[in-house]
Scaffold this motif. Structure first.
Motif, PDB file in Angstrom:
ATOM      1  N   LEU A   1     -15.357   1.370  -1.755  1.00 11.88           N
ATOM      2  CA  LEU A   1     -14.515   2.486  -2.159  1.00 11.88           C
ATOM      3  C   LEU A   1     -13.544   2.917  -1.066  1.00 11.88           C
ATOM      4  O   LEU A   1     -12.737   3.828  -1.272  1.00 11.88           O
ATOM      5  CB  LEU A   1     -15.375   3.666  -2.620  1.00 11.88           C
ATOM      6  N   SER A   2     -13.586   2.250   0.098  1.00  6.95           N
ATOM      7  CA  SER A   2     -12.526   2.435   1.091  1.00  6.95           C
ATOM      8  C   SER A   2     -11.183   2.005   0.518  1.00  6.95           C
ATOM      9  O   SER A   2     -10.130   2.473   0.970  1.00  6.95           O
ATOM     10  CB  SER A   2     -12.814   1.605   2.346  1.00  6.95           C
ATOM     11  N   TRP A   3     -11.237   1.083  -0.444  1.00  4.75           N
ATOM     12  CA  TRP A   3     -10.026   0.576  -1.101  1.00  4.75           C
ATOM     13  C   TRP A   3      -9.843   1.343  -2.403  1.00  4.75           C
ATOM     14  O   TRP A   3     -10.616   1.167  -3.345  1.00  4.75           O
ATOM     15  CB  TRP A   3     -10.167  -0.919  -1.367  1.00  4.75           C
ATOM     16  N   PRO A   4      -8.830   2.208  -2.503  1.00  2.00           N
ATOM     17  CA  PRO A   4      -8.681   3.073  -3.691  1.00  2.00           C
ATOM     18  C   PRO A   4      -8.494   2.287  -4.979  1.00  2.00           C
ATOM     19  O   PRO A   4      -7.893   1.200  -4.990  1.00  2.00           O
ATOM     20  CB  PRO A   4      -7.427   3.897  -3.364  1.00  2.00           C
ATOM     21  N   ASP A   5      -8.973   2.851  -6.064  1.00  2.00           N
ATOM     22  CA  ASP A   5      -8.780   2.255  -7.385  1.00  2.00           C
ATOM     23  C   ASP A   5      -7.305   1.965  -7.644  1.00  2.00           C
ATOM     24  O   ASP A   5      -6.940   0.906  -8.159  1.00  2.00           O
ATOM     25  CB  ASP A   5      -9.274   3.203  -8.478  1.00  2.00           C
ATOM     26  N   ALA A   6      -6.440   2.937  -7.309  1.00  2.00           N
ATOM     27  CA  ALA A   6      -5.012   2.801  -7.620  1.00  2.00           C
ATOM     28  C   ALA A   6      -4.420   1.571  -6.947  1.00  2.00           C
ATOM     29  O   ALA A   6      -3.607   0.852  -7.541  1.00  2.00           O
ATOM     30  CB  ALA A   6      -4.258   4.057  -7.191  1.00  2.00           C
ATOM     31  N   LEU A   7      -4.815   1.289  -5.708  1.00  2.00           N
ATOM     32  CA  LEU A   7      -4.294   0.113  -5.006  1.00  2.00           C
ATOM     33  C   LEU A   7      -4.796  -1.164  -5.669  1.00  2.00           C
ATOM     34  O   LEU A   7      -4.024  -2.109  -5.889  1.00  2.00           O
ATOM     35  CB  LEU A   7      -4.714   0.153  -3.539  1.00  2.00           C
TER      36      LEU A   7
ATOM     37  N   VAL B   1       1.792   0.108  -0.393  1.00  2.00           N
ATOM     38  CA  VAL B   1       0.837  -0.828   0.212  1.00  2.00           C
ATOM     39  C   VAL B   1       0.693  -2.076  -0.646  1.00  2.00           C
ATOM     40  O   VAL B   1       0.676  -3.200  -0.136  1.00  2.00           O
ATOM     41  CB  VAL B   1      -0.528  -0.138   0.419  1.00  2.00           C
ATOM     42  N   ALA B   2       0.609  -1.907  -1.945  1.00  2.00           N
ATOM     43  CA  ALA B   2       0.494  -3.060  -2.834  1.00  2.00           C
ATOM     44  C   ALA B   2       1.709  -3.975  -2.702  1.00  2.00           C
ATOM     45  O   ALA B   2       1.582  -5.198  -2.647  1.00  2.00           O
ATOM     46  CB  ALA B   2       0.329  -2.604  -4.281  1.00  2.00           C
ATOM     47  N   ALA B   3       2.899  -3.391  -2.632  1.00  2.00           N
ATOM     48  CA  ALA B   3       4.102  -4.202  -2.508  1.00  2.00           C
ATOM     49  C   ALA B   3       4.067  -5.027  -1.231  1.00  2.00           C
ATOM     50  O   ALA B   3       4.429  -6.215  -1.226  1.00  2.00           O
ATOM     51  CB  ALA B   3       5.344  -3.307  -2.519  1.00  2.00           C
ATOM     52  N   ALA B   4       3.603  -4.433  -0.121  1.00  2.00           N
ATOM     53  CA  ALA B   4       3.525  -5.163   1.149  1.00  2.00           C
ATOM     54  C   ALA B   4       2.492  -6.284   1.080  1.00  2.00           C
ATOM     55  O   ALA B   4       2.708  -7.389   1.596  1.00  2.00           O
ATOM     56  CB  ALA B   4       3.195  -4.197   2.276  1.00  2.00           C
ATOM     57  N   MET B   5       1.357  -6.005   0.420  1.00  2.00           N
ATOM     58  CA  MET B   5       0.322  -7.025   0.315  1.00  2.00           C
ATOM     59  C   MET B   5       0.753  -8.164  -0.615  1.00  2.00           C
ATOM     60  O   MET B   5       0.450  -9.334  -0.359  1.00  2.00           O
ATOM     61  CB  MET B   5      -0.980  -6.393  -0.177  1.00  2.00           C
ATOM     62  N   LEU B   6       1.475  -7.827  -1.669  1.00  2.00           N
ATOM     63  CA  LEU B   6       1.917  -8.854  -2.619  1.00  2.00           C
ATOM     64  C   LEU B   6       2.987  -9.759  -2.009  1.00  2.00           C
ATOM     65  O   LEU B   6       3.231 -10.854  -2.532  1.00  2.00           O
ATOM     66  CB  LEU B   6       2.438  -8.199  -3.893  1.00  2.00           C
TER      67      LEU B   6
END
Length: 281
Positions: free
Chosen positions: A33-39, A271-276
């Motif tokens: 749960l350190s990684w949010p659901d939204a991400l 954050v998602a955009a950077a990871m993708l």
């Protein structure tokens, strides 16, 4: 959520996205749960199969004795590498948060063919304990954090309130912290106080054998790497992320001004955009 056996232990996992999409494996710091659901949802919408998991002695993973772990940091790194295969993949983009970022660094170094990319969030290039002279240690305000009275770990409401108080000291969102702590409490399979404390605070890392050092090996990493850090992080001040990015060849450093120690829900899109942007294999 369910468990997957890897490296001789059961690891609690939760999956977002389609089975045939490239795998993004997210190591908890210490719980998933350190990684949010939204991400996780944004990454899945971007065409990734996202699997977040609990480290040993946390959440739905094998829990034996958080106060005396009979395994090492290297074992946790092997857990991550073995889990990729157990999930039916050959490679994965590996993310590590906080102490999970230490796991991710060692996993990529010890198992270089398994991980196609790395995302390291709010972490540093050395183990818990005394830091190297060039790395900033915990901010002095952390004394206020350590002086907070500990709750009765068996009391859900008290634990959630304690998490909110910690978040206020750290500069995180108290209500997000309260909600996450309650969810972690609900997922802790034991009624033992030490198990709840381990799940909430990751205390197992204070007792874990993290030798040998790995900082001097970071130049060997070849996986494209994103280092993400909060400018307001008081626990691992931003200089840790800067040093980490400087030592990993080609690493991209992304510093979020509105982030402290926790990943805020509001940052999920960025954050998602950077990871993708990182390669899938």
């Amino acid at each position: 959520m369910f468990s997957v056996q890897a490296n001789g232990v059961d690891l609690g996992v939760e999956i977002f996205g389609r089975d045939d999409d490239p795998l993004v494996l997210l190591a908890g710091g210490t719980t998933m749960l350190s990684w949010p659901d939204a991400l996780c949802e944004r990454l899945a919408a971007g065409g990734r199969r996202v699997v977040r998991y609990d480290l040993r002695d946390c959440g739905a993973s094998t829990t034996v004795d958080p106060e005396a772990p009979a395994y090492t940091l290297r074992d946790l790194a092997t857990d991550a590498a073995t889990l990729v295969n157990a999930l039916g993949a050959t490679t994965a983009h590996l993310g590590g948060f906080g102490v999970g970022g230490m796991v991710a660094q060692v996993a990529a170094l010890d198992h270089p063919g398994v991980f196609s990319a790395l995302t390291l969030v709010g972490t540093r290039p050395v183990a818990p304990g005394p830091v190297d002279d060039d790395l900033p240690d915990h901010d002095p305000v952390m004394g206020a954090l350590f002086s907070l009275p500990r709750p009765d770990w068996r009391d859900r409401a008290a634990v959630a309130a304690y998490a909110a108080d910690r978040a206020a000291v750290l500069g995180d969102d108290p209500e997000q912290a309260r909600t996450t702590a309650a969810r972690i409490w609900d997922r802790t399979p034991s009624t033992d106080s030490s198990a709840h404390e381990a799940n909430q605070l990751g205390m197992v890392f204070a007792r874990l054998d993290c030798t040998p050092r790995w900082r001097e090996r970071l130049g060997d990493l070849t996986a494209p790497t994103l280092v993400l850090h909060g400018r307001a992080n008081l626990f691992f001040p931003v200089g840790n992320g800067e040093a980490l990015a400087a030592q990993i060849p080609g690493a991209r450093l992304l510093v979020l001004d509105d982030m402290a120690t926790a990943l805020p829900n509001a940052a999920a899109d960025r954050v998602a955009a950077a990871m993708l942007d990182l390669p899938t294999g």
